[in-house]
Design a protein around this motif. Structure first.
Motif, PDB file in Angstrom:
ATOM      1  N   LYS A 284       0.837  -1.210   0.000  1.00 25.28           N
ATOM      2  CA  LYS A 284       0.000   0.000   0.000  1.00 25.28           C
ATOM      3  C   LYS A 284       0.868   1.255   0.000  1.00 25.28           C
ATOM      4  CE  LYS A 284      -3.742   2.331   2.492  1.00 25.28           C
ATOM      5  NZ  LYS A 284      -4.625   2.296   3.685  1.00 25.28           N
ATOM      6  N   GLN A 285       1.936   1.242   0.795  1.00 24.93           N
ATOM      7  CA  GLN A 285       2.860   2.384   0.819  1.00 24.93           C
ATOM      8  C   GLN A 285       3.500   2.586  -0.548  1.00 24.93           C
ATOM      9  OE1 GLN A 285       5.397   1.071   4.034  1.00 24.93           O
ATOM     10  NE2 GLN A 285       4.418   2.460   5.504  1.00 24.93           N
ATOM     11  N   ALA A 286       3.884   1.492  -1.190  1.00 19.50           N
ATOM     12  CA  ALA A 286       4.494   1.570  -2.517  1.00 19.50           C
ATOM     13  C   ALA A 286       3.528   2.186  -3.515  1.00 19.50           C
ATOM     14  CB  ALA A 286       4.947   0.186  -2.975  1.00 19.50           C
ATOM     15  N   GLU A 287       2.256   1.819  -3.403  1.00 21.50           N
ATOM     16  CA  GLU A 287       1.227   2.399  -4.289  1.00 21.50           C
ATOM     17  C   GLU A 287       1.120   3.899  -4.076  1.00 21.50           C
ATOM     18  OE1 GLU A 287      -2.272   0.191  -3.375  1.00 21.50           O
ATOM     19  OE2 GLU A 287      -1.750  -1.509  -4.666  1.00 21.50           O
ATOM     20  N   GLN A 288       1.154   4.307  -2.804  1.00 23.05           N
ATOM     21  CA  GLN A 288       1.059   5.746  -2.497  1.00 23.05           C
ATOM     22  C   GLN A 288       2.276   6.500  -3.031  1.00 23.05           C
ATOM     23  OE1 GLN A 288      -0.019   4.816   1.810  1.00 23.05           O
ATOM     24  NE2 GLN A 288      -1.164   6.701   1.540  1.00 23.05           N
ATOM     25  N   LEU A 289       3.406   5.816  -3.108  1.00 26.36           N
ATOM     26  CA  LEU A 289       4.629   6.433  -3.624  1.00 26.36           C
ATOM     27  C   LEU A 289       4.717   6.345  -5.154  1.00 26.36           C
ATOM     28  CD1 LEU A 289       7.113   5.026  -0.961  1.00 26.36           C
ATOM     29  CD2 LEU A 289       6.511   7.443  -1.245  1.00 26.36           C
TER      30      LEU A 289
END
Length: 203
Positions: free
Chosen positions: A195-200
């Motif tokens: 999820k963090q990777a998606e936000q980045l």
């Protein structure tokens, strides 16, 4: 009216209208900053959270142009567009460009206040999301170059052995980097890291 943090920025070249709007909103216990032109706003805005009441028809820089400039400068304020009767097409264009709502002048005070409250609520959520996004970006920036490579491959679904082969390191070293990535990113699980990777925007 429920109190929300943030400023209400009024941008309108009509002095009397601007003054009356400021009086109305301040009487509702809101923080208000008013500007006679788009240029005046751009020169004085310091990144505060809030919302904007924006007149679409102004000299020099009209409301649509200001809206575009704000996008280019990453100024994210929920906008309620104010338009005269002949400006409805411009107001509709502003809505298509991301404005939250529009009001046709003249309007009742009772109509304006709920719209402002809604815009400030949007602003609060937007500001919290921006803070969260910045925090995740800061955590990612703290990773070493190799840790960033491992994170990208991990969230892509690669197994440790595959990552080791691609990077030319041992599976044990991958495990160490993977553990450091999870710790530095404060991710409690792989789905959270994804999820963090998606936000980045990494996958």
């Amino acid at each position: 009216m429920q109190k929300h943090p943030g400023n209400v920025f009024i941008v309108d070249d009509d002095d009397d209208f601007r003054d009356s709007m400021q009086w109305l909103l301040e009487s509702a216990d809101l923080n208000v900053s008013s500007f006679a032109s788009a240029r005046d706003f751009l020169s004085n805005y310091k990144g505060e959270a809030g919302c904007m009441l924006l007149d679409v028809r102004m000299p020099e820089i009209n409301g649509l142009a200001l809206q575009q400039i704000m996008k280019e400068r990453d100024i994210h304020l929920p906008i309620v567009v104010l338009s005269g009767h002949g400006d409805i097409p411009m107001a509709v264009t502003a809505m298509k460009n991301g404005a939250l709502d529009f009001l046709e002048k003249p309007f009742d005070d009772e109509v304006l206040l709920p719209l402002v409250e809604n815009a400030l609520a949007h602003s609060t959520a937007l500001f919290e999301n921006q803070q969260q996004q910045q925090q995740i970006q800061d955590l990612h920036d703290s990773l070493s170059r190799r840790e960033k490579q491992v994170m990208t491959l991990v969230v892509d679904g690669r197994a440790n052995r595959e990552i080791a082969e691609e990077l030319g390191i041992s599976p044990k070293t991958v495990e160490v980097h993977r553990s450091r990535v999870m710790s530095k990113m404060r991710a409690g699980s792989l789905p959270e890291l994804v999820k963090q990777a998606e936000q980045l925007g990494l996958n």
